[in-house]
Design an enzyme around this catalytic site. Sequence first.
Site, mmCIF file in Angstrom:
data_model
loop_
_atom_site.group_PDB
_atom_site.id
_atom_site.type_symbol
_atom_site.label_atom_id
_atom_site.label_comp_id
_atom_site.label_asym_id
_atom_site.label_seq_id
_atom_site.Cartn_x
_atom_site.Cartn_y
_atom_site.Cartn_z
ATOM 1 N N LYS A 97 4.138 4.439 6.130
ATOM 2 C CA LYS A 97 3.271 3.287 5.870
ATOM 3 C C LYS A 97 2.981 2.480 7.131
ATOM 4 O O LYS A 97 2.443 1.383 7.066
ATOM 5 C CB LYS A 97 3.915 2.399 4.800
ATOM 6 C CG LYS A 97 4.098 3.106 3.464
ATOM 7 C CD LYS A 97 4.669 2.163 2.433
ATOM 8 C CE LYS A 97 4.899 2.883 1.120
ATOM 9 N NZ LYS A 97 5.400 1.964 0.071
ATOM 10 N N ARG B 8 11.129 -4.694 -7.413
ATOM 11 C CA ARG B 8 9.748 -4.341 -7.707
ATOM 12 C C ARG B 8 9.551 -4.242 -9.221
ATOM 13 O O ARG B 8 10.449 -3.821 -9.943
ATOM 14 C CB ARG B 8 9.388 -2.987 -7.083
ATOM 15 C CG ARG B 8 9.382 -2.974 -5.563
ATOM 16 C CD ARG B 8 8.180 -3.724 -5.007
ATOM 17 N NE ARG B 8 8.129 -3.641 -3.567
ATOM 18 C CZ ARG B 8 8.702 -4.494 -2.741
ATOM 19 N NH1 ARG B 8 9.406 -5.501 -3.232
ATOM 20 N NH2 ARG B 8 8.594 -4.357 -1.435
ATOM 21 N N PRO C 18 0.814 -1.210 0.000
ATOM 22 C CA PRO C 18 0.000 0.000 0.000
ATOM 23 C C PRO C 18 0.853 1.268 0.000
ATOM 24 O O PRO C 18 1.918 1.329 0.606
ATOM 25 C CB PRO C 18 -0.796 -0.121 1.304
ATOM 26 C CG PRO C 18 -0.842 -1.579 1.573
ATOM 27 C CD PRO C 18 0.466 -2.116 1.093
ATOM 28 N N GLU C 19 0.366 2.276 -0.706
ATOM 29 C CA GLU C 19 1.030 3.575 -0.728
ATOM 30 C C GLU C 19 0.699 4.332 0.556
ATOM 31 O O GLU C 19 -0.228 3.985 1.301
ATOM 32 C CB GLU C 19 0.554 4.365 -1.945
ATOM 33 C CG GLU C 19 0.624 3.620 -3.264
ATOM 34 C CD GLU C 19 2.013 3.582 -3.875
ATOM 35 O OE1 GLU C 19 2.809 4.491 -3.620
ATOM 36 O OE2 GLU C 19 2.291 2.637 -4.630
#
Length: 259
Positions: free
Chosen positions: A51, A249, A2-3
Amino acid sequence: MPEGDTVFLACHRLNEALAGRELVRGELRHPRLSTVELAGRVVAEVRPAGKHLLIRFEHGRTLHNHLRMDGAWHLYAPGERWRRPGHQARAVLATADRVAVGFALHDMRWIPTSREPELVGHLGPDLLSPDWGPDSEAEAVRGLTADPQREIGLALMDQRIMAGVGNLYKTEVCFLLGRSPWTPVAEIDAREAVRLSHELLLRNAWHPEQTTTKSLRRGDQHWVYGRRACLRCGNPVRRGSQGTPPDSRVTYHCPRCQP
């Protein structure tokens, strides 16, 4: 993963539902925390740190957790059916009229609030902090330019430089800069990269939809992230891997718009 805006919104909703209220049920389904009794405790506030989620209780205790790739917090009315399987629940915090369920949570810790810096003190300036300003921006720029030969895509996602950017925003910031994610930081306008990161996260902080194009129409929300063709020029988007496993990523870029 999640951002930062996803975590920000989750904390805002949890804070509205729980802050100032006494828990009538409090379960932590984690081997190290199964004996912690939360029923009867009052939630003081819920705050994000990049985060990370910090659920602070009165009398100086904090429940720290991280969503990582698959974690989420849901809010329900008492008795309402959960939208994810019960075996995925790691925390259940219920007041008289709301039930907050944390699914697939990671890095859960029950600590004195005074020890929070041990878990989040390494983070750079939080892009969605209410205290964000010129000093925070300058600190992030200094961190971003500390290693001029580092690839900009990797530097943007380094939470020690600035907290909140994930893979989606990294990809889209690089597109808006007009450079590929593999470009050395030395060739990038670092201040513009920081400002774009802050602008995009702030734009999406108060709603679950994430757009970097200002459009919420399906298929038009992102320039290159997750796309086959560039939204701007229509050319094929290239998909590649950036970073060293296991922390690599998937990333996307348009060879025409991002030389």
